[in-house]
Motif scaffolding. Structure first.
Motif, PDB file in Angstrom:
ATOM      1  N   GLN A  67       0.679  -1.422  -0.128  1.00 12.48           N
ATOM      2  CA  GLN A  67      -0.361  -0.156  -0.191  1.00 12.48           C
ATOM      3  C   GLN A  67       1.165   1.375  -0.248  1.00 12.48           C
ATOM      4  N   HIS A  73      -1.445   6.144  -1.804  1.00  5.60           N
ATOM      5  CA  HIS A  73      -1.327   4.816  -0.413  1.00  5.60           C
ATOM      6  C   HIS A  73      -3.189   4.643  -0.149  1.00  5.60           C
ATOM      7  N   ARG A  76      -5.265   2.899  -2.335  1.00  8.56           N
ATOM      8  CA  ARG A  76      -4.990   0.512  -1.826  1.00  8.56           C
ATOM      9  C   ARG A  76      -5.371   0.921  -0.640  1.00  8.56           C
ATOM     10  N   GLU A  77      -5.397   1.348   0.457  1.00  6.31           N
ATOM     11  CA  GLU A  77      -6.063   0.765   1.893  1.00  6.31           C
ATOM     12  C   GLU A  77      -7.650  -0.385   1.643  1.00  6.31           C
ATOM     13  N   ALA A  80      -5.386  -3.184   1.037  1.00  3.93           N
ATOM     14  CA  ALA A  80      -5.069  -3.871   2.129  1.00  3.93           C
ATOM     15  C   ALA A  80      -5.815  -4.335   3.035  1.00  3.93           C
TER      16      ALA A  80
END
Length: 215
Positions: A67, A73, A76-77, A80
């Motif tokens: 992530q 990022h 992408r959380e 994840a």
């Protein structure tokens, strides 16, 4: 109400989380190799299970590393968090199965000096890594970093369970103490996994936390 972070501070926190995740992955890889090897030598299901837990933790930390490997990022959380949730569920499933098998009389934990030393070392190292990542994740507002810190903290509990189980078994022959305590850990893992799947890991800055979830 929290104050938005300045860009330099966000960058510093992101770098800190990357380093902490890298340290967690490195330690858990070593821990897994030592625990599984020692467990096979001593025929200890408890030690092998502890090593496999380390493998699961590596998967969780790797999700956070992925992530934060790019500038996007925040987008992408969710992915994840799902990986971390699944790792919690996998850990709970494995611990539950092995605990039930142990209570049924199969593969009871045996004494292992290496296991005792490894459990004691993890009991000292893991809380430090977990606390540092939790603080950075809360300040940055990253639910995945906070959730992964809880995975690391769960390793602390498992280390205590392993240490107590091996010690009590060696001293008093109470072989059932380890699987009973491990079942309680499995229940916690299910709860944390559910929260991570829903994206409910507390990630608010410390000053904004009022429900105790950041303690």
């Amino acid at each position: 109400m929290s104050i938005p972070l300045r860009a330099p501070r966000r960058a510093a926190l992101t770098r800190r989380i990357r380093w902490l995740v890298a340290a967690t992955i490195t330690y858990n890889v070593v821990e897994a190799v030592v625990a599984i090897t020692a467990g096979r030598v001593a025929s200890s299901t408890a030690l092998v299970g502890f090593g496999l837990d380390s493998v699961i933790e590596v998967a969780s930390a790797a999700a956070v590393a992925w992530q934060f490997s790019g500038d996007d990022h925040e987008r992408r959380e969710r992915t994840a968090l799902r990986v971390i949730a699944v790792s919690f569920f996998a850990l709970a499933a494995y611990v539950t199965v092995e605990s039930v098998r142990a209570l049924a009389g199969a593969d009871r934990a045996e004494h292992s000096t290496v296991g005792l030393v490894l459990a004691a070392l993890s009991l000292a190292v893991m809380p430090v890594l977990s606390a540092a990542q939790r603080r950075a994740g809360r300040e940055l507002g990253s639910a995945s970093a906070v959730a992964d810190s809880k995975q690391t903290l769960l390793c602390t509990y498992l280390s205590a369970v392993l240490l107590a189980g091996l010690a009590v078994n060696s001293l008093f022959g109470w072989w059932w103490a380890d699987p009973l305590a491990a079942l309680a850990i499995a229940a916690v893992a299910v709860k944390e996994g559910r929260d991570a799947w829903r994206g409910e890991a507390c990630c608010a800055p410390a000053a904004a936390c009022t429900d105790g979830c950041c303690d």
